[in-house]
Design an enzyme around this catalytic site. Structure first.
Site, mmCIF file in Angstrom:
data_model
loop_
_atom_site.group_PDB
_atom_site.id
_atom_site.type_symbol
_atom_site.label_atom_id
_atom_site.label_comp_id
_atom_site.label_asym_id
_atom_site.label_seq_id
_atom_site.Cartn_x
_atom_site.Cartn_y
_atom_site.Cartn_z
ATOM 1 N N LEU A 553 0.948 -1.245 0.008
ATOM 2 C CA LEU A 553 -0.094 -0.036 0.090
ATOM 3 C C LEU A 553 0.890 1.143 -0.083
ATOM 4 C CD1 LEU A 553 -2.611 -0.932 2.570
ATOM 5 C CD2 LEU A 553 -3.166 -0.740 0.256
ATOM 6 N N GLY A 554 2.099 1.314 0.327
ATOM 7 C CA GLY A 554 2.934 2.436 0.716
ATOM 8 C C GLY A 554 4.051 2.036 1.561
ATOM 9 N N GLY A 556 5.152 3.594 5.148
ATOM 10 C CA GLY A 556 5.070 4.294 6.620
ATOM 11 C C GLY A 556 6.494 4.897 7.183
ATOM 12 N N PHE A 558 9.269 3.934 9.387
ATOM 13 C CA PHE A 558 9.620 2.515 9.956
ATOM 14 C C PHE A 558 9.400 1.351 9.259
ATOM 15 C CE2 PHE A 558 8.452 5.440 13.419
ATOM 16 C CZ PHE A 558 9.799 5.895 13.742
ATOM 17 N N GLY A 559 8.726 1.448 8.109
ATOM 18 C CA GLY A 559 8.438 0.389 7.088
ATOM 19 C C GLY A 559 7.426 0.304 6.279
ATOM 20 N N PRO A 560 7.369 -0.624 5.324
ATOM 21 C CA PRO A 560 6.438 -0.891 4.286
ATOM 22 C C PRO A 560 5.061 -1.314 4.833
ATOM 23 C CG PRO A 560 7.908 -2.673 3.957
ATOM 24 C CD PRO A 560 8.280 -1.980 5.246
ATOM 25 N N VAL A 561 3.981 -0.929 4.283
ATOM 26 C CA VAL A 561 2.703 -1.345 4.680
ATOM 27 C C VAL A 561 1.879 -2.110 3.636
ATOM 28 C CG1 VAL A 561 0.384 -0.678 5.401
ATOM 29 C CG2 VAL A 561 2.462 0.791 5.876
ATOM 30 N N LYS A 575 1.676 -3.524 8.945
ATOM 31 C CA LYS A 575 2.810 -2.486 8.758
ATOM 32 C C LYS A 575 4.073 -3.520 9.216
ATOM 33 C CE LYS A 575 3.783 1.656 9.310
ATOM 34 N NZ LYS A 575 3.816 3.064 9.876
ATOM 35 N N ASP A 672 5.241 12.656 13.264
ATOM 36 C CA ASP A 672 5.242 12.653 11.652
ATOM 37 C C ASP A 672 3.620 13.027 11.213
ATOM 38 O OD1 ASP A 672 6.329 12.469 9.383
ATOM 39 O OD2 ASP A 672 6.510 10.232 9.228
#
Ligand SMILES: *[C@@H]1O[C@H](CO)[C@@H](O)[C@H](O)[C@H]1NC(C)=O
Ligand SMILES: *[C@@H]1O[C@H](CO)[C@@H](O)[C@H](O)[C@H]1NC(C)=O
Ligand SMILES: *[C@@H]1O[C@H](CO)[C@@H](O)[C@H](O)[C@H]1NC(C)=O
Ligand SMILES: *[C@@H]1O[C@H](CO)[C@@H](O)[C@H](O)[C@H]1NC(C)=O
Ligand SMILES: *[C@@H]1O[C@H](CO)[C@@H](O)[C@H](O)[C@H]1NC(C)=O
Ligand SMILES: *[C@@H]1O[C@H](CO)[C@@H](O)[C@H](O)[C@H]1NC(C)=O
Ligand SMILES: *[C@@H]1O[C@H](CO)[C@@H](O)[C@H](O)[C@H]1NC(C)=O
Ligand SMILES: *[C@@H]1O[C@H](CO)[C@@H](O)[C@H](O)[C@H]1NC(C)=O
Ligand SMILES: *[C@@H]1O[C@H](CO)[C@@H](O)[C@H](O)[C@H]1NC(C)=O
Length: 864
Positions: A553-554, A556, A558-561, A575, A672
Site C-alpha cells: 500500500l505504501g 510508512g 519505519f517500514g512498508p505497509v 505494517k 510525523d
C-alpha cells in the site's frame, strides 16, 4: 430599535448604580418603572427590575437577571403571561401583604401578585432579593424571627439556578417545572417543559406540551446518579473545552424522601454563574460564566455551555430513538444503532421489537428460564416499574420469577452493599448503552438462555477456567522440566487460541469495537478483554501473498505497509517494521498492548501484532479510501472533498491529536503528522495512523531532545528540524501545515516549485497579512464556503505555524478555536521555513542526509 435603546440605557444605569442600591422593599416602599428603579442583591450578582424583552418594545415585564453579565439573561419573570403595557408600572407590597405589580401607582387591582390567600398586611411583610437570585417574601414571626411566605425559586420560568429545586414538594403538591419562553423575545409560557414525573418511579422528562411522547428522559435514581445522567460528567470529554478544571460544575444533588423529590444544582465557586435553561426550541442547556473582568481567557467573561439535553452529538440521547424493546448504542457517537433485546425480534415495521416466542415467560413452570445480564445500560422508562426496598439482587430475581408479567430487574442502589431493586413489566422502552450505565437483568426463556450462554464471551470465560486449569497444570509441569521447546509450543498454541478468538470476534460482528472516546458502545460485553491479538506469521504471509509487491500500500515511517485479507474475508493493513530497531520482543509486546488500548474514532485502530523470527509487524484495520494525500493533492479527486468535509476532517484530525497529547493514557507526540498519515474511512472520516510507531521506536529517546530527527520536510517545526527539539508543539506545527494544505489543496513543500525559498506558509502569510487570505482557498471547491469559517481556519493554521513553539496554541485550544466563535489572537509572521527544495535531495536547512523520494518520511537524518 426602541428596545435596544431602553436596554442599553438600562445597562448603563446598572453599571453606574450608586451605593444607595437596595435589596429589600417593605410595605412602604415601591419600585417604579418610570424611574428605572431596581433591587440589587447584596453580593451584586443579581438584579430585579423592569425590562423589555427584545423587539417587543411596548411590553414590560418584571424580572431578575445576572447583574455582572453584559449580555442580559433573564433568569426569572414575574408576569410572564401578563405583560405591562403602560410606562408607569410599580412593584410593591399590596394591602394584603402580597408582592404585586400595578400598572400605575394608583391602580387597585394588581396585574400580577404572589397570590397568598392570608392577609399579611399587619405582619410587616418584606420582599428581598437574595444573593442566590431568589426573591423572597417574609413576614415577622416570633420576637425577631421571620417566616418565608413565598419565593420566586418556587416558580421557575425557563431557568434553574443553583439552589433552586426542580421537582415535587409532596406536602403542598407544588411541582416546580421549567417552561420555555414562547419565543426569543416573548417570555410567555412556551411549548417545552422539563419536569419531574412520579408515575411509577420518579424520572425527569423533557416534553413538548401538545405531544404525548417525551423528547428526553433521565432517571430513575440508582443510588449514585439519575440513570442516563452520568453523562453530565461525560460531556467533559465530548466537549471541546477542557472542563476538568471546572469539575464542580457537573455536580447536582437528587433528594427523595417522604416530603420531597427533586434535583438541584450545587453552587459553583464565587465569581462563577451557572444556569440551566430550557430554550424556546426545546433544548435544555447548562452553561457557566466565570466572571473575571481582568482576565481574558476562553473560560472567562462569556457563557460556556457544557451540557445539553437532548445532546445533539449523541445519537441515542433522544427518548426512544429506537423502537419498543430495543437497545440503542452509538459507537459512532452521532449514529444510533438499534438492536432488539435478547429474546426479541423486529416487528414487520422494522422499528419495534416483539417477543420471539409467545409466552416467553411461562411463570416459573418453564424449565431453564433465566436472566441475561446486560451491562452499561440506561434503565428503561420506569413509568410502569416498581421499587422493592431491602431486597438483594438475588431476592429480586426470585421475586421477578414469581410474577408472569415481570420481565426484568435492576439494582436500585448500585453503591457497594446497596439494597433495593426495581422491577419492570410491559414494554421496555428507551434503553441504551452508555459508559456509566448499570447492569440490567432481562428475563429470557430457556432457548434464549442457551443461545446467550453460547455467544456470551464472558460466560465462556467463566466456564473455560475449569478446563483450562488442567491444561495449565500440564503446561506448568512441562515448563517445570524446563524445556525451551515446550515453551515454544505453548506460545504457538496461545497464539492460535487468540487467533480463534479474534475470528469469533469478527464473526460475532466485532462487538468489541469501541473506537469511540466518549461512550463505550460495547454492547453487553466486558471491555477488559480488548487486548491484543497475536497473529502468527503464516497467517500474515497468507493474507498478504507473502508480502507481494502487488499488495503493497505504501511506505510508512519505519517500514512498508501491505494490504491483507484474512481467511474470513476481513481486510487488514500490515505494517512490517524494519528489523533495525533495537527493541526487544517483550518491550515491543508491551508497547503494542498499550497502543491497542488507545481508542479514538480519529485514530486508526490497532488490531494486533505479529512477532516471529525477528519480524515485528503491526496489524491495523484497513482503510479503503487510502490517505488524505491521495485525494487532496489530486486534481481529479480533490473535488470529492467539499468545504464541509474538509472542515470535518480538520476538526477530526485535531481531536485525534488532542487525544494523543492529552486524553489518552499515554502522552504521545506523533512527530510525523502529514497528509500521508491521515487515512480516510469509508465515510471519509479522518484517522491518524502511524501514531503507535512513534512510540514503539521512541524508547531510546530523551523526552525533549533527540539525536534522530524523524519526520517529513514541510511538516517539521523549525525547532525540531534545526535542533532536534520536539514537544507537543511540534505536532501543532505539523497540524498547522496540514490544515493549510487541506484548505489550499496544495503541498507545503512543493508550493512554488520555481520560486526558491518559498513555501505555502509564506504565501498564505502574505495573503493573510494583506487581507486577501480567501485567495488561498482551493479553487476546486465548487460552492463558496462560508468566509468567516474559512478565515477562522486559516488564522488557526497561521497560529500553529508560528516560529516560536511557545506562541503556538495547544491542541485543546485549537479544537476549541475551530468550533467556537471566540476571538482569536493575531499570529506572528513565520520567518523560518524548513522545507525541502525540489531539485536537491538535501534538506536546505539541516544539510543532513535524507532519503531520496520526495515527500517520503525521513527516518534517519543521522546523528547530530
Ligand atoms: C430584533 O429586530 C432586529 C431588526 O428587526 C432583528 O435583526 C433582530 O434579530 C431582532 N432580535 C430578536 C431577538 O428578535
Ligand atoms: C387586610 O388587612 C388590612 C388591615 O387589617 C385591611 O386594611 C385590608 O382591607 C385587608 N385586605 C383584605 C383583602 O381583606
Ligand atoms: C392568583 O389567584 C387567582 C385566583 O385564585 C388566579 O385567578 C390568578 O391567576 C392567580 N395569579 C397568579 C399570578 O398566580
Ligand atoms: C419590618 O421588618 C424589617 C426587616 O425585614 C425591619 O427592618 C423593620 O424594622 C420592620 N418594621 C416593623 C414596623 O416592624
Ligand atoms: C459535589 O457536591 C458534593 C456535595 O455538595 C461535594 O461533597 C462534592 O465535593 C462536590 N464535588 C465536586 C467535584 O465539587
Ligand atoms: C458516523 O457518523 C456520521 C455522522 O456524523 C455518519 O454519517 C456515518 O454514517 C457514521 N458512521 C458509521 C460507521 O456509523
Ligand atoms: C453482570 O455483569 C457485570 C459485568 O460483567 C458483573 O460485574 C456483575 O457481577 C454481573 N452480575 C451478575 C449477577 O452476575
Ligand atoms: C428494611 O430493613 C430494615 C432492617 O432490616 C427494617 O428496619 C426496615 O423496616 C426495612 N424496610 C422496609 C421498607 O422493608
Ligand atoms: C450494532 O450493534 C450490534 C449488537 O451490538 C452489532 O452486532 C452491530 O454490528 C452494530 N451495528 C453497527 C452498524 O454498528
Amino acid at each position: 430599535m426602541d428596545s435596544a435603546v431602553v436596554l442599553s440605557w438600562f445597562t448603563i444605569v446598572l453599571l453606574f448604580h450608586s451605593c444607595d442600591s437596595i435589596d429589600t422593599i417593605t410595605s412602604t416602599q415601591f419600585l417604579s418603572d418610570a424611574k428605572n428603579e431596581f433591587l440589587l442583591s447584596s453580593n451584586e450578582d443579581f438584579c430585579l427590575g423592569f425590562f423589555t424583552a427584545a423587539n417587543a418594545s411596548s411590553k414590560r415585564y418584571l424580572g431578575i437577571w445576572f447583574n455582572k453579565v453584559p449580555t442580559q439573561h433573564i433568569v426569572w419573570v414575574a408576569n410572564r403571561n401578563d405583560p405591562i403595557v403602560t410606562k408607569d408600572a410599580v412593584f410593591k407590597i399590596n394591602t394584603e401583604g402580597n408582592i404585586a405589580i400595578f400598572s400605575d401607582k394608583s391602580a387597585t387591582k394588581p396585574l400580577w401578585s404572589s397570590n397568598i390567600s392570608e392577609n399579611l398586611s399587619t405582619m410587616n411583610a418584606t420582599a428581598r432579593l437574595l444573593d442566590s437570585g431568589n426573591l423572597e417574601l417574609t413576614i415577622a414571626e416570633g420576637s425577631d424571627g421571620r417566616k418565608r411566605m413565598w419565593q420566586s425559586f418556587d416558580h421557575p420560568t425557563d431557568t434553574i439556578l443553583p439552589g433552586m429545586k426542580l421537582g415535587l414538594d409532596k406536602k403542598t403538591g407544588l411541582n416546580r417545572v421549567m417552561t420555555s419562553w414562547k419565543s426569543e423575545d416573548d417570555p410567555a409560557e412556551g411549548e417545552y417543559i422539563m419536569m419531574l414525573e412520579t408515575q411509577g418511579l420518579p424520572q425527569f422528562f423533557l416534553r413538548q406540551k401538545n405531544l404525548d411522547a417525551p423528547i428526553w428522559r433521565i432517571g430513575p435514581w440508582n443510588g449514585v446518579t439519575l440513570s442516563g445522567a452520568a453523562r453530565l460528567a461525560n460531556s467533559l470529554k465530548t466537549s471541546v473545552v477542557d472542563f476538568s478544571q471546572f469539575a464542580s460544575l457537573f455536580n447536582y444533588t437528587y433528594i427523595e424522601n417522604k416530603d420531597e423529590v427533586y434535583m438541584t444544582l450545587t453552587f459553583p465557586n464565587p465569581g462563577r454563574f451557572r444556569k440551566y435553561v430550557m430554550d424556546f426550541k426545546g433544548l435544555a442547556q447548562q452553561s457557566f460564566y466565570h466572571y473575571a473582568p481582568q482576565e481574558k481567557t476562553y473560560y472567562t467573561n462569556r457563557w460556556i455551555p457544557f451540557w445539553s439535553a437532548p445532546n445533539p452529538s449523541d445519537g441515542c440521547d433522544k427518548y426512544m430513538t429506537c423502537g419498543k424493546n430495543s437497545v440503542c448504542s452509538s459507537s459512532n457517537s452521532s449514529t444510533p444503532n438499534c438492536t432488539c433485546l435478547p429474546g426479541y425480534e423486529k416487528e414487520s415495521d422494522h422499528v419495534h421489537c416483539k417477543e420471539k416466542r409467545k409466552n416467553l415467560h411461562v411463570c416459573g413452570k418453564g424449565k431453564g428460564e433465566g436472566f441475561v445480564n446486560l451491562t452499561s445500560i440506561k434503565l428503561p422508562d420506569s413509568r410502569r416499574a416498581r421499587y422493592i426496598a431491602n431486597f438483594s439482587l438475588k431476592e429480586c430475581e426470585v421475586e421477578c420469577l414469581k410474577s408472569c408479567k415481570c420481565n426484568s430487574y435492576a439494582s436500585a442502589n448500585v453503591q457497594v452493599g446497596g439494597k433495593g431493586c426495581y422491577v419492570w413489566e410491559g414494554e421496555l422502552n428507551d434503553i441504551r448503552t452508555y459508559q456509566d450505565g448499570q447492569d440490567f437483568y432481562l428475563r429470557i426463556d430457556s432457548v434464549e438462555l442457551a443461545l446467550s450462554q453460547k455467544s456470551s464471551r464472558s460466560d465462556v470465560k467463566k466456564r473455560i477456567p475449569a478446563v483450562i486449569i488442567v491444561l495449565i497444570v500440564v503446561f506448568g509441569v512441562i515448563l517445570l522440566f524446563g524445556c525451551l521447546y515446550a515453551y515454544r509450543i505453548h506460545t504457538v498454541r496461545k497464539g492460535q487460541r487468540q487467533k480463534q478468538r479474534y475470528r469469533d470476534m469478527m464473526l460475532a460482528g466485532s462487538d468489541a469495537e469501541t473506537n469511540n472516546d466518549f461512550t463505550t458502545a460495547d454492547n453487553f460485553t466486558d471491555n477488559s478483554n480488548i487486548d491484543l491479538t497475536f497473529f502468527d506469521l503464516d497467517t500474515i504471509i497468507r493474507a498478504t501473498d507473502n508480502f507481494s509487491p502487488a499488495k503493497r500500500l505504501g511506505q510508512g515511517s519505519f517500514g512498508p505497509v501491505f494490504k491483507g485479507e484474512l481467511s474470513n474475508g476481513h481486510e487488514i493493513a500490515v505494517k512490517r517494521l524494519s528489523r533495525t530497531s533495537g527493541q526487544g520482543i517483550s518491550e515491543f509486546k508491551n508497547e503494542a498492548l498499550l497502543i491497542a488500548k488507545l481508542q479514538h474514532r480519529n485514530l486508526v485502530k490497532l488490531l494486533g501484532c505479529c512477532i516471529d523470527e525477528g519480524e515485528k509487524m503491526l496489524i491495523y484495520e484497513y482503510m479503503p479510501n487510502k490517505s488524505l494525500d491521495y485525494l487532496i493533492f489530486d486534481e481529479s479527486k480533490k473535488s470529492m472533498l467539499n468545504w464541509r468535509k474538509r472542515h470535518e476532517i480538520i476538526v477530526g484530525i485535531a481531536r485525534g491529536i488532542l487525544y494523543l497529547h492529552q486524553d489518552s493514557r499515554l502522552k504521545i507526540i506523533h512527530r510525523d503528522l502529514k497528509a500521508g498519515n491521515i487515512l480516510l474511512d469509508i465515510e471519509l472520516n479522518p484517522k491518524i495512523s502511524d501514531f503507535g510507531t512513534a512510540r514503539i521506536f521512541g524508547g531510546d529517546q530523551v523526552e525533549a531532545n533527540t539525536c534522530r530527527v524523524v519526520g517529513t520536510f514541510g511538516y517539521m517545526s523549525p525547532e525540531y528540524a534545526l535542533d532536534g527539539f520536539f514537544s507537543v508543539k511540534s505536532d501543532v506545527y505539523s497540524f498547522g501545515v496540514l490544515l493549510l494544505e487541506i484548505i489550499s489543496g496544495k503541498k507545503n513543500n512543493r508550493y512554488f516549485e520555481d520560486i526558491p525559498n518559498s513555501s505555502l506558509i509564506k504565501h498564505v502569510w502574505e495573503l493573510w497579512s494583506n487581507g486577501r487570505a480567501l485567495e488561498m482557498v482551493d479553487t476546486s471547491l465548487t460552492e463558496d464556503p462560508p468566509a468567516h469559517e474559512v478565515l477562522r481556519c486559516i488564522q488557526v493554521g497561521l497560529l500553529c505555524v508560528q516560529d516560536n513553539a511557545a506562541d503556538r496554541p495547544t491542541m485543546s485550544t485549537i479544537v476549541f478555536m475551530l468550533s467556537n466563535e471566540a476571538t482569536l489572537p493575531c499570529p506572528k509572521q513565520p520567518m523560518v521555513a524548513v522545507y525541502r527544495s525540489t531539485d536537491n535531495t538535501d534538506s536546505t536547512s539541516t544539510g543532513t542526509r535524507s532519503s531520496s523520494i520526495n515527500g517520503v518520511t525521513i527516518t534517519d537524518v543521522g546523528a547530530r
